[in-house]
Design a protein around this motif. Structure first.
Motif, PDB file in Angstrom:
ATOM      1  N   PRO A 169       0.852  -1.193   0.000  1.00 55.75           N
ATOM      2  CA  PRO A 169       0.000   0.000   0.000  1.00 55.75           C
ATOM      3  C   PRO A 169       0.887   1.242   0.000  1.00 55.75           C
ATOM      4  CG  PRO A 169       0.095  -0.926   2.194  1.00 55.75           C
ATOM      5  CD  PRO A 169       0.836  -1.876   1.296  1.00 55.75           C
ATOM      6  N   LEU A 170       0.318   2.343  -0.384  1.00 54.64           N
ATOM      7  CA  LEU A 170       1.076   3.592  -0.486  1.00 54.64           C
ATOM      8  C   LEU A 170       1.771   3.954   0.826  1.00 54.64           C
ATOM      9  CD1 LEU A 170       1.806   6.078  -2.191  1.00 54.64           C
ATOM     10  CD2 LEU A 170      -0.379   7.083  -1.527  1.00 54.64           C
ATOM     11  N   ASN A 171       1.148   3.619   1.956  1.00 52.51           N
ATOM     12  CA  ASN A 171       1.724   3.963   3.264  1.00 52.51           C
ATOM     13  C   ASN A 171       3.141   3.428   3.450  1.00 52.51           C
ATOM     14  OD1 ASN A 171      -1.251   3.984   3.455  1.00 52.51           O
ATOM     15  ND2 ASN A 171      -0.877   4.641   5.559  1.00 52.51           N
ATOM     16  N   ARG A 172       3.453   2.282   2.840  1.00 48.37           N
ATOM     17  CA  ARG A 172       4.749   1.640   3.067  1.00 48.37           C
ATOM     18  C   ARG A 172       5.829   2.098   2.093  1.00 48.37           C
ATOM     19  NH1 ARG A 172       3.933  -4.474   2.774  1.00 48.37           N
ATOM     20  NH2 ARG A 172       6.206  -4.330   2.782  1.00 48.37           N
ATOM     21  N   LEU A 173       5.505   3.007   1.210  1.00 43.94           N
ATOM     22  CA  LEU A 173       6.489   3.434   0.209  1.00 43.94           C
ATOM     23  C   LEU A 173       7.771   3.997   0.840  1.00 43.94           C
ATOM     24  CD1 LEU A 173       7.027   3.564  -2.800  1.00 43.94           C
ATOM     25  CD2 LEU A 173       5.768   5.708  -2.906  1.00 43.94           C
ATOM     26  N   PRO A 174       7.693   4.819   1.892  1.00 49.84           N
ATOM     27  CA  PRO A 174       8.927   5.328   2.503  1.00 49.84           C
ATOM     28  C   PRO A 174       9.768   4.252   3.189  1.00 49.84           C
ATOM     29  CG  PRO A 174       7.065   6.741   3.059  1.00 49.84           C
ATOM     30  CD  PRO A 174       6.508   5.491   2.457  1.00 49.84           C
ATOM     31  N   ASP A 175       9.213   3.045   3.377  1.00 46.35           N
ATOM     32  CA  ASP A 175       9.950   1.964   4.050  1.00 46.35           C
ATOM     33  C   ASP A 175      10.746   1.093   3.084  1.00 46.35           C
ATOM     34  OD1 ASP A 175       8.768   2.782   6.437  1.00 46.35           O
ATOM     35  OD2 ASP A 175       7.045   1.450   6.145  1.00 46.35           O
ATOM     36  N   VAL A 176      10.665   1.375   1.786  1.00 44.80           N
ATOM     37  CA  VAL A 176      11.367   0.546   0.796  1.00 44.80           C
ATOM     38  C   VAL A 176      12.869   0.614   1.044  1.00 44.80           C
ATOM     39  CG1 VAL A 176      11.888   0.296  -1.662  1.00 44.80           C
ATOM     40  CG2 VAL A 176       9.543   0.781  -0.921  1.00 44.80           C
ATOM     41  N   LYS A 177      13.516  -0.555   1.055  1.00 44.45           N
ATOM     42  CA  LYS A 177      14.936  -0.639   1.424  1.00 44.45           C
ATOM     43  C   LYS A 177      15.877  -0.821   0.225  1.00 44.45           C
ATOM     44  CE  LYS A 177      14.359  -0.592   5.970  1.00 44.45           C
ATOM     45  NZ  LYS A 177      12.910  -0.416   6.053  1.00 44.45           N
ATOM     46  N   ALA A 178      15.339  -1.261  -0.923  1.00 42.80           N
ATOM     47  CA  ALA A 178      16.204  -1.542  -2.069  1.00 42.80           C
ATOM     48  C   ALA A 178      15.510  -1.108  -3.346  1.00 42.80           C
ATOM     49  CB  ALA A 178      16.541  -3.036  -2.120  1.00 42.80           C
ATOM     50  N   PRO A 179      16.282  -0.704  -4.359  1.00 49.57           N
ATOM     51  CA  PRO A 179      15.662  -0.235  -5.604  1.00 49.57           C
ATOM     52  C   PRO A 179      14.973  -1.360  -6.364  1.00 49.57           C
ATOM     53  CG  PRO A 179      18.042  -0.366  -5.843  1.00 49.57           C
ATOM     54  CD  PRO A 179      17.755  -0.599  -4.401  1.00 49.57           C
ATOM     55  N   ALA A 180      13.922  -1.009  -7.066  1.00 56.99           N
ATOM     56  CA  ALA A 180      13.228  -1.942  -7.951  1.00 56.99           C
ATOM     57  C   ALA A 180      13.595  -1.604  -9.399  1.00 56.99           C
ATOM     58  CB  ALA A 180      11.721  -1.837  -7.753  1.00 56.99           C
ATOM     59  N   ASP A 181      13.432  -2.591 -10.273  1.00 65.83           N
ATOM     60  CA  ASP A 181      13.650  -2.319 -11.696  1.00 65.83           C
ATOM     61  C   ASP A 181      12.566  -1.396 -12.233  1.00 65.83           C
ATOM     62  OD1 ASP A 181      15.805  -4.051 -11.637  1.00 65.83           O
ATOM     63  OD2 ASP A 181      14.646  -5.775 -12.342  1.00 65.83           O
ATOM     64  N   GLN A 182      11.367  -1.589 -11.707  1.00 68.93           N
ATOM     65  CA  GLN A 182      10.212  -0.849 -12.201  1.00 68.93           C
ATOM     66  C   GLN A 182       9.276  -0.569 -11.028  1.00 68.93           C
ATOM     67  OE1 GLN A 182       7.845  -3.096 -14.975  1.00 68.93           O
ATOM     68  NE2 GLN A 182       6.684  -1.322 -15.700  1.00 68.93           N
ATOM     69  N   TYR A 183       8.722   0.643 -11.006  1.00 74.65           N
ATOM     70  CA  TYR A 183       7.741   1.030  -9.995  1.00 74.65           C
ATOM     71  C   TYR A 183       6.400   1.216 -10.698  1.00 74.65           C
ATOM     72  CZ  TYR A 183      11.869   1.963  -7.154  1.00 74.65           C
ATOM     73  OH  TYR A 183      13.066   1.838  -6.470  1.00 74.65           O
ATOM     74  N   VAL A 184       5.422   0.421 -10.321  1.00 77.64           N
ATOM     75  CA  VAL A 184       4.113   0.477 -10.963  1.00 77.64           C
ATOM     76  C   VAL A 184       3.111   1.068  -9.980  1.00 77.64           C
ATOM     77  CG1 VAL A 184       2.250  -0.828 -12.045  1.00 77.64           C
ATOM     78  CG2 VAL A 184       4.634  -1.502 -12.435  1.00 77.64           C
ATOM     79  N   VAL A 185       2.617   2.246 -10.298  1.00 75.96           N
ATOM     80  CA  VAL A 185       1.614   2.923  -9.468  1.00 75.96           C
ATOM     81  C   VAL A 185       0.235   2.572 -10.010  1.00 75.96           C
ATOM     82  CG1 VAL A 185       0.735   5.163  -8.703  1.00 75.96           C
ATOM     83  CG2 VAL A 185       3.208   4.802  -8.925  1.00 75.96           C
TER      84      VAL A 185
END
Length: 465
Positions: A169-185
C-alpha cells in the motif's frame, strides 16, 4: 459488565474532520452538551492512518474547525507548491485536531470524548480495550462517518495477486529498502498523483515508473483556490471565467473545452479525453512533473498481478520479477448515496459545497443551531453530489449554484458566511474596494454570466440524462 448510562444533547459519531467541525460550531453557537465517540485513539479520523507524506491538496485556510486557524498564513517558498498557500501535512493536521480537542472542546465542560470505541447503533458504543458498554441518551445523533473516507492503509484491492508479487500500500512506500527495476503505481486519482510525485521527488528515473490510469481525470488548478487578496484575479477570476465558459458553450463537449481553455480544468494529456472528475487539485508545476512519466497505461482496471505480467481489462503487460507495485486504487469517498441531512433525531452531514466537507459540516451545524423547521433546514442544506464521472461536474455545479443562490437571499446566512473563516471566497468579493476597477470588472463579469451559466447547465443536464 453492565452498560453505563450517559446523557447529553448530541451524540456525534466520529471525531474526524467532519465531526470536529460540526461539534466546534455547536460549541460556539449553542449551550448544548456533546458526546463524541470515535474508533481511533485520537481525533482526526482517517488522518490517523493516512500515508506518511500526505498533505492537503487545497490550502490549509479551507480546512479544520471554524474557531481555530490551521494555516499559519504562509506561502510555500520551495517545492512544487511554491508561491501558493501552505498545505498542511498529515502530522500537522493530527496535532491540530488533538489541540482543538484538548484545549477547546474538553475544557468547555460540555464535551465528553470517548476514543477507541466502536459505535454499535441506537446510542450504544463499546470500548475496544475494556469492553465497557455505554448507552447515550441524547436529543439527536450526528453520523459524521457517513461519507466513509477510504485510505490506502485500510483498503482491500479489487484485483487478484499471485504469490511472489512485490505489492505494497502507499503507506509503506517510505519503508522501501532496495531499488526496484520498475515502480508500478496503480490508480489515477489523487493518491496515485501523490505516489508519482513522491517517487520523482526521491530521485526515481521517470522511465522506471509505470502509471496505471484506468480513467483520466479532469483536475483543478490550485492557484484558483487561494484565499489571499493577491490571488483575487486567479481565484475570483476563475469563477468569472467558469461562468462565461459555461454560458458560451453549445454542447457538453464544448463546455469542457471552454473550461480547459479558461484554465478552470486541467488534464494530464491534452490528447486523452478525461472520463473522471473527483475534484483533485494540483499546481501547474506538479502537472509538469507528472508529465515526465511517459509510461501511462490506459488499458482499464487491473484484474490480476503476476510475477511476470500485469493482467488488465483490455490487455496484458510484461513486468520483471523485481517490480514494485504500489496500491493507490482506494476511492477517497466510498459512499455516494445522498440522503436527507436532517431526518427527525438523526443528522447526517454531507457536502453542501463542493470539495469542502469541513465547511459543509460547520454550515450544517449552524443551520441546526439557528433554524427550527426541518423542511427549511433541508432546503438550506441541499446536498451537492460528490462527482465521479466527468459529466458529474455539471450536476455538482447546478446543486452548488442553487445553494449559493438560496444562501444569498438570507441576510443572517450572508452575515455568518462572511464571518466564518472556512468561507474565504465571500470575503475576497466583499473586500474588493469600490474604486478598484480591475476587481470590480471581474465581479461584474461573474454576475453577468452566472444566470446564463445556470440555464446552460440545466440544458446540458437534460442532454446527459
Amino acid at each position: 459488565m453492565s452498560e453505563k448510562q450517559l446523557e447529553a444533547d448530541y451524540l456525534i459519531v466520529g471525531s474526524g474532520a467532519v465531526g470536529m467541525a460540526f461539534a466546534d460550531t455547536l460549541l460556539s453557537e449553542t449551550d448544548a452538551s456533546l458526546i463524541i465517540v470515535d474508533q481511533y485513539h485520537k481525533p482526526g479520523g482517517h488522518w490517523n492512518v493516512a500515508y506518511p507524506f500526505v498533505t492537503l491538496h487545497q490550502p490549509s485556510t479551507f480546512y479544520g474547525v471554524s474557531s481555530t486557524e490551521l494555516s499559519k498564513g504562509r506561502k510555500d517558498e520551495v517545492g512544487l507548491n511554491k508561491g501558493l498557500g501552505d498545505l498542511a501535512s498529515g502530522p500537522e493536521i493530527l496535532a491540530y485536531f488533538d489541540d482543538v480537542m484538548r484545549h477547546r472542546f474538553l475544557p468547555s465542560g460540555r464535551v465528553r470524548y470517548f476514543p477507541m470505541c466502536n459505535y454499535l447503533g441506537d446510542g450504544v458504543f463499546e470500548h475496544k480495550l475494556s469492553g465497557q458498554r455505554f448507552r447515550a441518551s441524547t436529543r439527536k445523533t450526528v453520523d459524521a462517518t457517513y461519507l466513509k473516507t477510504s485510505v490506502p492503509a485500510t483498503h482491500t484491492p479489487s484485483f487478484g495477486m499471485s504469490e511472489g508479487v512485490n505489492f505494497i500500500p502507499l503507506n509503506r512506500l517510505p519503508d522501501v529498502k532496495a531499488p526496484a527495476d520498475q515502480y508500478v503505481v496503480i490508480g489515477g486519482g489523487k493518491t496515485g498523483i501523490d505516489a508519482c510525485l513522491w517517487l520523482l521527488e526521491h530521485q526515481v528515473d521517470p522511465d522506471r515508473i509505470s502509471w496505471i490510469v484506468s480513467r483520466d481525470a479532469w483536475l483543478l488548478d490550485r492557484e484558483n483556490t487561494q484565499t489571499a487578496d493577491e490571488f483575487f484575479g486567479s481565484t475570483i477570476g476563475s469563477l468569472a471565467a467558469q461562468f462565461e465558459a459555461v454560458a458560451k458553450a453549445e454542447s457538453v463537449d464544448e463546455l469542457f473545452s471552454n473550461l480547459e481553455q479558461a484554465g478552470v480544468l486541467l488534464r494530464l494529456d491534452p490528447n486523452v479525453e478525461p472520463q473522471m472528475f473527483h475534484g483533485a487539485t494540483v499546481s501547474r508545476m506538479e502537472l509538469e512533473e507528472l508529465r515526465r512519466i511517459r509510461d501511462v497505461v490506459r488499458l482499464g482496471r487491473v484484474k490480476q498481478l503476476e510475477p511476470a505480467r500485469i493482467v488488465l481489462e483490455r490487455g496484458t503487460l510484461p513486468c520483471s520479477a523485481n517490480t514494485l507495485f504500489i496500491d493507490c486504487s482506494a476511492t477517497a469517498i466510498t459512499n455516494l448515496e445522498i440522503k436527507k441531512v436532517f431526518s427527525g433525531n438523526l443528522i447526517t452531514p454531507q457536502t453542501v459545497r463542493s470539495y469542502q466537507p469541513v465547511f459543509s459540516a460547520a454550515f450544517i451545524a449552524h443551520v441546526e443551531a439557528n433554524y427550527q423547521n426541518e423542511a427549511e433546514k433541508n432546503r438550506l442544506c441541499s446536498v451537492v453530489p460528490l462527482p465521479n464521472h466527468a459529466t458529474d461536474w455539471i450536476r455538482m455545479m447546478i446543486a452548488l449554484m442553487l445553494n449559493q443562490q438560496q444562501w444569498s437571499q438570507d441576510r443572517d446566512l450572508r452575515k455568518w458566511l462572511l464571518a466564518n473563516r472556512l468561507d474565504g471566497m465571500g470575503k475576497l468579493v466583499k473586500g474588493a474596494a469600490p474604486d478598484d476597477a480591475e476587481k470590480q470588472a471581474i465581479i461584474e463579469r461573474m454576475r453577468t454570466y452566472a444566470m446564463p451559466a445556470m440555464m446552460k447547465l440545466q440544458r446540458f443536464l437534460t442532454a446527459i440524462n
